[in-house]
Enzyme design. Structure first.
Site, mmCIF file in Angstrom:
data_model
loop_
_atom_site.group_PDB
_atom_site.id
_atom_site.type_symbol
_atom_site.label_atom_id
_atom_site.label_comp_id
_atom_site.label_asym_id
_atom_site.label_seq_id
_atom_site.Cartn_x
_atom_site.Cartn_y
_atom_site.Cartn_z
ATOM 1 N N HIS A 1 3.821 -4.326 -11.547
ATOM 2 C CA HIS A 1 4.417 -5.786 -11.581
ATOM 3 C C HIS A 1 5.880 -5.431 -13.407
ATOM 4 C CE1 HIS A 1 2.761 -8.226 -8.477
ATOM 5 N NE2 HIS A 1 4.234 -8.151 -7.975
ATOM 6 N N GLN B 1 8.748 -13.415 5.439
ATOM 7 C CA GLN B 1 8.748 -12.361 5.532
ATOM 8 C C GLN B 1 6.628 -12.049 5.865
ATOM 9 O OE1 GLN B 1 9.200 -11.477 1.520
ATOM 10 N NE2 GLN B 1 7.452 -9.823 1.455
ATOM 11 N N GLU C 1 7.825 1.792 -5.665
ATOM 12 C CA GLU C 1 6.982 2.571 -4.829
ATOM 13 C C GLU C 1 6.511 2.154 -3.992
ATOM 14 O OE1 GLU C 1 8.094 6.352 -6.941
ATOM 15 O OE2 GLU C 1 10.887 5.190 -6.959
ATOM 16 N N ASP D 1 6.261 -0.150 -2.296
ATOM 17 C CA ASP D 1 7.048 -0.462 -1.247
ATOM 18 C C ASP D 1 7.481 -0.318 -0.912
ATOM 19 O OD1 ASP D 1 4.758 -3.175 -0.960
ATOM 20 O OD2 ASP D 1 5.800 -3.685 -2.915
ATOM 21 N N GLN E 1 10.125 -0.912 1.720
ATOM 22 C CA GLN E 1 11.364 -2.090 1.438
ATOM 23 C C GLN E 1 12.135 -1.815 0.567
ATOM 24 O OE1 GLN E 1 9.321 -6.082 -0.230
ATOM 25 N NE2 GLN E 1 9.654 -4.966 -2.171
ATOM 26 N N MET F 1 -2.026 -1.035 -7.843
ATOM 27 C CA MET F 1 -2.297 -1.797 -7.711
ATOM 28 C C MET F 1 -1.467 -3.066 -7.109
ATOM 29 S SD MET F 1 -2.023 -2.370 -12.559
ATOM 30 C CE MET F 1 -3.593 -1.440 -13.052
ATOM 31 N N SER F 2 -2.578 -4.059 -6.625
ATOM 32 C CA SER F 2 -1.271 -5.181 -5.528
ATOM 33 C C SER F 2 -2.186 -6.037 -6.163
ATOM 34 C CB SER F 2 -2.188 -4.841 -4.590
ATOM 35 O OG SER F 2 -1.520 -5.206 -3.139
ATOM 36 N N SER F 3 -0.986 -7.285 -5.597
ATOM 37 C CA SER F 3 -1.331 -8.862 -5.860
ATOM 38 C C SER F 3 -2.325 -9.259 -4.733
ATOM 39 C CB SER F 3 -0.429 -9.720 -5.362
ATOM 40 O OG SER F 3 0.359 -9.730 -5.855
HETATM 41 O O1 PAF Z 1 7.883 -7.340 -2.654
HETATM 42 C C1 PAF Z 1 7.636 -7.821 -2.815
HETATM 43 O O2 PAF Z 1 6.759 -8.898 -3.751
HETATM 44 C C2 PAF Z 1 8.525 -8.861 -1.602
HETATM 45 O O3 PAF Z 1 8.625 -8.166 -0.779
HETATM 46 C C3 PAF Z 1 9.471 -9.180 -2.337
HETATM 47 C C4 PAF Z 1 10.708 -8.103 -2.910
HETATM 48 C C5 PAF Z 1 9.900 -9.723 -4.265
HETATM 49 C C6 PAF Z 1 10.936 -10.313 -1.498
HETATM 50 O O4 PAF Z 1 10.210 -11.432 -1.091
#
Ligand code: PAF
Length: 280
Positions: A34, A58, A145, A147, A150, A181-183
């Site tokens: 992030h 989502q 990238e 995601d 998305q 990296m990912s939460s």
């Molecule tokens: O990638 C994310 O963290 C989420 O999908 C987003 C883009 C903030 C939408 O909720």
């Protein structure tokens, strides 16, 4: 800022004074990935706005909405240290007040990869991103990238609806062992770490094979599958080799393709991807 009104008036003041705004939407529990998006925002615009909102629409009914990691105090320290100018933290009541009834759905892109195992997910993403863009009114918005699907969905939506914002993709940030990296990495137990790294190993191994001349997507997928399944803790959702623009499956690799992987390791559903290019 915790209200839509406050966010709107901040953004219109900036716009009136001719300042450009970069926007990084997040669901919080921030990590270096992030922060790299925020740093890119710093380079590209006068002001950086970050949103933190765990978007309920989502998540599927059996997904991890309730357990999704949250730590607002830590997130705020991190954004402050990264030089972010404003953080927008709305609550679900403001984002989805009673009577809310509009959703945005795309026809083709969600019919691939994560869209197949997470029905409704991209409708939730497209709708919340459209709403956030309408509130923040940035000049550009930055998405990771990792995601990849998305990013394509958001780009397509912005194009289709003429939302007049530049959508910028930023490279995947990895841990030293290659794990993207990912939460959701925080769900991984210590002994699941090796299994989690098998996604990256499968991608880098596939990249080498394609570079060395392998053109069969089936062969690439089969060896990636074997590499990942060698770790007993893994449950493969998909391994796909596809067109990087449409996400349609590719059988013969005769140009750049996207290899995308989703695997459950314990409680964590991990995704990763890489562009594979013949001869490079
Ligand atoms: O990638 C994310 O963290 C989420 O999908 C987003 C883009 C903030 C939408 O909720």
């Amino acid at each position: 800022m915790r209200t839509i009104d406050a966010m709107r008036s901040y953004s219109s003041t900036l716009r009136q004074s001719g300042k450009t705004i970069a926007f990084v939407p997040t669901m919080g529990f921030l990590h270096e990935g992030h922060l790299s998006l925020m740093k890119k925002g710093r380079e590209l615009a006068d002001r950086v706005v970050v949103s933190i909102f765990v978007n309920p629409t989502q998540f599927g009914p059996s997904e991890d909405l309730a357990a999704y990691p949250r730590d607002e105090a830590r997130d705020l320290e991190m954004v402050e240290a990264t030089g972010v100018d404003a953080v927008f933290i709305p609550d679900a009541k403001q984002m989805y007040p009673e009577g809310f009834q509009t959703t945005i759905s795309l026809k083709a892109l969600p019919a691939h990869l994560c869209g197949l195992s997470r029905p409704g997910h991209f409708e939730g993403v497209a709708t919340v991103v459209a709403k956030l863009l309408g509130i923040v009114r940035p000049h550009l918005a930055i998405f990771g990238e990792k995601d990849y699907q998305q990013l394509l969905v958001v780009r397509q939506m912005v194009r289709d609806l003429e939302l007049n914002v530049d959508i910028i993709g930023a490279p995947i940030v990895r841990e030293a062992d290659g794990l993207a990296m990912s939460s959701r990495n925080m769900y991984l137990a210590d002994d699941q770490r090796k299994a989690a790294c098998s996604l990256y190993q499968a991608l880098t191994e596939s990249k080498k094979r394609v570079k060395a001349g392998e053109i069969s997507a089936d062969t690439i997928i089969a060896s990636a599958e074997a590499l990942i399944q060698a770790h007993p803790d893994t449950r493969i959702d998909y391994i796909a080799v596809c067109d990087p623009k449409t996400l349609d499956a590719v059988t013969a690799i005769d140009g750049p393709v996207l290899m995308a992987i989703a695997v459950k390791v314990g409680r964590a559903r991990l995704i990763d991807n890489m562009i594979l290019t013949p001869g490079t």
